[in-house]
Design a protein around this motif. Structure first.
Motif, PDB file in Angstrom:
ATOM      1  N   ASP A 119     -10.481   8.022  -7.657  1.00 23.55           N
ATOM      2  CA  ASP A 119     -11.859   7.781  -7.205  1.00 23.55           C
ATOM      3  C   ASP A 119     -12.467   9.021  -6.554  1.00 23.55           C
ATOM      4  N   ASP A 120     -11.591   9.940  -6.041  1.00 21.26           N
ATOM      5  CA  ASP A 120     -12.132  11.107  -5.352  1.00 21.26           C
ATOM      6  C   ASP A 120     -12.386  12.293  -6.266  1.00 21.26           C
ATOM      7  N   GLU A 121     -12.141  12.151  -7.609  1.00 23.80           N
ATOM      8  CA  GLU A 121     -12.406  13.232  -8.556  1.00 23.80           C
ATOM      9  C   GLU A 121     -13.911  13.398  -8.727  1.00 23.80           C
ATOM     10  N   PRO A 122     -14.418  14.693  -8.657  1.00 22.48           N
ATOM     11  CA  PRO A 122     -15.868  14.890  -8.855  1.00 22.48           C
ATOM     12  C   PRO A 122     -16.239  14.626 -10.307  1.00 22.48           C
ATOM     13  N   VAL A 123     -17.426  14.112 -10.498  1.00 20.09           N
ATOM     14  CA  VAL A 123     -17.929  13.815 -11.838  1.00 20.09           C
ATOM     15  C   VAL A 123     -18.784  14.994 -12.300  1.00 20.09           C
ATOM     16  N   VAL A 124     -18.467  15.520 -13.487  1.00 22.08           N
ATOM     17  CA  VAL A 124     -19.238  16.632 -14.054  1.00 22.08           C
ATOM     18  C   VAL A 124     -20.140  16.091 -15.148  1.00 22.08           C
ATOM     19  N   LYS A 125     -21.434  16.283 -14.946  1.00 22.46           N
ATOM     20  CA  LYS A 125     -22.398  15.823 -15.941  1.00 22.46           C
ATOM     21  C   LYS A 125     -22.710  16.963 -16.911  1.00 22.46           C
ATOM     22  N   VAL A 126     -22.690  16.676 -18.178  1.00 24.02           N
ATOM     23  CA  VAL A 126     -22.967  17.672 -19.213  1.00 24.02           C
ATOM     24  C   VAL A 126     -24.276  17.337 -19.887  1.00 24.02           C
ATOM     25  N   ASP A 127     -25.228  18.303 -19.852  1.00 24.15           N
ATOM     26  CA  ASP A 127     -26.524  18.119 -20.499  1.00 24.15           C
ATOM     27  C   ASP A 127     -26.442  18.716 -21.901  1.00 24.15           C
ATOM     28  N   LEU A 128     -26.326  17.880 -22.913  1.00 26.17           N
ATOM     29  CA  LEU A 128     -26.169  18.353 -24.285  1.00 26.17           C
ATOM     30  C   LEU A 128     -27.457  18.922 -24.873  1.00 26.17           C
ATOM     31  N   ASN A 129     -28.563  18.794 -24.142  1.00 23.87           N
ATOM     32  CA  ASN A 129     -29.824  19.372 -24.611  1.00 23.87           C
ATOM     33  C   ASN A 129     -29.919  20.870 -24.331  1.00 23.87           C
ATOM     34  N   LYS A 130     -29.019  21.355 -23.470  1.00 26.02           N
ATOM     35  CA  LYS A 130     -29.014  22.778 -23.141  1.00 26.02           C
ATOM     36  C   LYS A 130     -27.789  23.422 -23.804  1.00 26.02           C
ATOM     37  N   ARG A 131     -28.061  24.174 -24.865  1.00 27.55           N
ATOM     38  CA  ARG A 131     -26.968  24.792 -25.619  1.00 27.55           C
ATOM     39  C   ARG A 131     -27.247  26.278 -25.804  1.00 27.55           C
ATOM     40  N   GLU A 132     -26.189  27.065 -25.787  1.00 28.35           N
ATOM     41  CA  GLU A 132     -26.307  28.501 -26.056  1.00 28.35           C
ATOM     42  C   GLU A 132     -25.534  28.811 -27.328  1.00 28.35           C
ATOM     43  N   ARG A 133     -26.250  29.431 -28.267  1.00 27.68           N
ATOM     44  CA  ARG A 133     -25.626  29.732 -29.553  1.00 27.68           C
ATOM     45  C   ARG A 133     -24.841  31.048 -29.447  1.00 27.68           C
ATOM     46  N   LEU A 134     -23.543  30.989 -29.730  1.00 30.54           N
ATOM     47  CA  LEU A 134     -22.706  32.181 -29.667  1.00 30.54           C
ATOM     48  C   LEU A 134     -22.574  32.787 -31.061  1.00 30.54           C
ATOM     49  N   MET A 135     -22.804  34.115 -31.135  1.00 28.26           N
ATOM     50  CA  MET A 135     -22.715  34.828 -32.415  1.00 28.26           C
ATOM     51  C   MET A 135     -21.550  35.818 -32.361  1.00 28.26           C
ATOM     52  N   ALA A 136     -20.738  35.797 -33.377  1.00 33.22           N
ATOM     53  CA  ALA A 136     -19.650  36.782 -33.457  1.00 33.22           C
ATOM     54  C   ALA A 136     -20.264  38.160 -33.664  1.00 33.22           C
ATOM     55  N   PRO A 137     -19.747  39.187 -32.986  1.00 32.14           N
ATOM     56  CA  PRO A 137     -20.311  40.531 -33.169  1.00 32.14           C
ATOM     57  C   PRO A 137     -20.183  40.984 -34.617  1.00 32.14           C
ATOM     58  N   LYS A 138     -21.264  41.556 -35.154  1.00 29.03           N
ATOM     59  CA  LYS A 138     -21.272  42.012 -36.537  1.00 29.03           C
ATOM     60  C   LYS A 138     -20.546  43.347 -36.639  1.00 29.03           C
ATOM     61  N   PRO A 139     -19.526  43.443 -37.484  1.00 32.51           N
ATOM     62  CA  PRO A 139     -18.804  44.714 -37.599  1.00 32.51           C
ATOM     63  C   PRO A 139     -19.701  45.797 -38.188  1.00 32.51           C
ATOM     64  N   LEU A 140     -19.501  47.042 -37.729  1.00 31.18           N
ATOM     65  CA  LEU A 140     -20.272  48.149 -38.259  1.00 31.18           C
ATOM     66  C   LEU A 140     -19.911  48.384 -39.722  1.00 31.18           C
ATOM     67  N   GLU A 141     -20.928  48.611 -40.541  1.00 28.80           N
ATOM     68  CA  GLU A 141     -20.683  48.889 -41.948  1.00 28.80           C
ATOM     69  C   GLU A 141     -20.085  50.284 -42.085  1.00 28.80           C
ATOM     70  N   ALA A 142     -19.093  50.419 -42.947  1.00 29.91           N
ATOM     71  CA  ALA A 142     -18.414  51.705 -43.104  1.00 29.91           C
ATOM     72  C   ALA A 142     -19.377  52.771 -43.601  1.00 29.91           C
ATOM     73  N   ILE A 143     -19.186  53.987 -43.099  1.00 27.83           N
ATOM     74  CA  ILE A 143     -19.937  55.149 -43.560  1.00 27.83           C
ATOM     75  C   ILE A 143     -19.037  55.881 -44.536  1.00 27.83           C
ATOM     76  N   THR A 144     -19.478  55.983 -45.761  1.00 24.42           N
ATOM     77  CA  THR A 144     -18.617  56.526 -46.812  1.00 24.42           C
ATOM     78  C   THR A 144     -18.707  58.048 -46.880  1.00 24.42           C
ATOM     79  N   TYR A 145     -17.561  58.641 -47.136  1.00 22.98           N
ATOM     80  CA  TYR A 145     -17.386  60.096 -47.149  1.00 22.98           C
ATOM     81  C   TYR A 145     -16.631  60.437 -48.421  1.00 22.98           C
ATOM     82  N   ALA A 146     -17.146  61.380 -49.197  1.00 24.92           N
ATOM     83  CA  ALA A 146     -16.468  61.724 -50.448  1.00 24.92           C
ATOM     84  C   ALA A 146     -16.423  63.231 -50.654  1.00 24.92           C
ATOM     85  N   TYR A 147     -15.269  63.676 -51.113  1.00 24.62           N
ATOM     86  CA  TYR A 147     -14.997  65.066 -51.443  1.00 24.62           C
ATOM     87  C   TYR A 147     -15.116  65.184 -52.972  1.00 24.62           C
TER      88      TYR A 147
END
Length: 299
Positions: free
Chosen positions: A16-44
């Motif tokens: 009974d003494d555990e605090p109750v955590v309320k979650v508001d599902l209307n507030k969301r943050e979209r996480l994006m994976a970092p985009k890898p840098l495109e390779a710079i090509t080098y040719a001899y």
């Protein structure tokens, strides 16, 4: 019994003494994976085999990645013509080529930004005319008339264009040779010229100065004689394709110019690539090659 145990476990830690955590599902943050840098090509430009191209520039690429933080990747066109087309299509970002090929790249928007200094300490290089040492019929340039000639590639500077200019200055034109062929197949064309002359398949060959050192393990060096050398022309050039980010060019150029031949580790990087150092370049540096092309009437 199983149901009672499951219920007990599900309630473990609940009180009974555990605090109750309320979650508001209307507030969301979209996480994006970092985009890898495109390779710079080098040719001899593939004047040597892909293995040699890799070995010569592997340490330089590693240094440039570390110094710039850019994801540089070496790629390997099979022919001079393919190299040019890949730059034009935007598949090669940074090209290291001979000055004759650079003139063709400049026509499709490539920009020169650096050039190599030869191991001799000079920012230019020469072509050479070679023959077998035991060929009794060839003693001078004049003796090349009527002979079978193998050159590196129609787009090769030291291995074709410069020697062609030398022959021209001695009154020898293409129609004066019994045969003019180019080294077959992808890559490794400089080596193939030397080996073809060594085997006696052709009377003379034309290569860039320094090639005999590269193939020293494949032939008896004394079997080949350098008949003549061309005048010096501006050296190999780094160019960036049209549209490449100027910040990328500046970062790569700055790292190249910082390589110090007096630093043993950096001297080893330059030495492996067949250079003494790398210096700034401008398109105007290659006017002597344009003048030669015009004199010879080459498109």
């Amino acid at each position: 019994m199983v149901l009672l145990l499951a219920a007990a476990l599900s309630c473990a830690g609940c009180g009974d003494d555990e605090p109750v955590v309320k979650v508001d599902l209307n507030k969301r943050e979209r996480l994006m994976a970092p985009k890898p840098l495109e390779a710079i090509t080098y040719a001899y430009l593939p004047q040597y085999s892909h293995t040699i191209s890799f070995q010569r520039h592997r340490a330089l690429l590693k240094y440039l990645r570390t110094a710039t933080g850019l994801p540089l990747r070496q790629i390997f066109p099979d022919t001079f013509d393919e190299h040019i087309k890949m730059v034009q299509r935007g598949e090669i970002d940074i090209s290291y080529s001979n000055p004759f090929v650079y003139l063709q790249l400049a026509k499709v928007g490539a920009t020169a930004f650096a050039r190599s200094v030869e191991p001799s300490g000079k920012p230019d290089f020469r072509g050479q005319v070679i023959c077998r040492s035991d060929n009794p019929t060839i003693k001078s340039i004049a003796d090349c008339k009527g002979k079978r000639w193998i050159a590196v590639d129609p787009g090769s500077a030291g291995g074709y264009l410069f020697p062609l200019g030398l022959f021209y200055d001695h009154g020898i034109h293409l129609h004066d040779f019994a045969e003019v062929d180019f080294a077959p197949g992808p890559g490794g064309k400089q080596e193939k010229v030397v080996l073809a002359v060594h085997a006696g398949a052709y009377d003379i060959g034309t290569i860039r100065k320094g090639t005999l050192d590269v193939v020293a393990q494949k032939i008896h060096r004394d079997d080949i004689r350098i008949l003549a050398e061309t005048r010096p022309y501006p050296g190999w050039v780094y160019s960036a394709r049209q549209g490449l980010d100027p910040e990328v060019i500046r970062a790569v150029a700055s790292a190249m110019f910082a390589l110090d031949p007096d630093n043993p580790d950096q001297a080893a990087i330059l030495g492996a690539a067949g250079m003494r150092r790398i210096i700034p370049a401008r398109d105007e540096d290659y006017e002597p090659v344009r003048e030669l092309v015009e004199k010879l009437g080459i498109q």
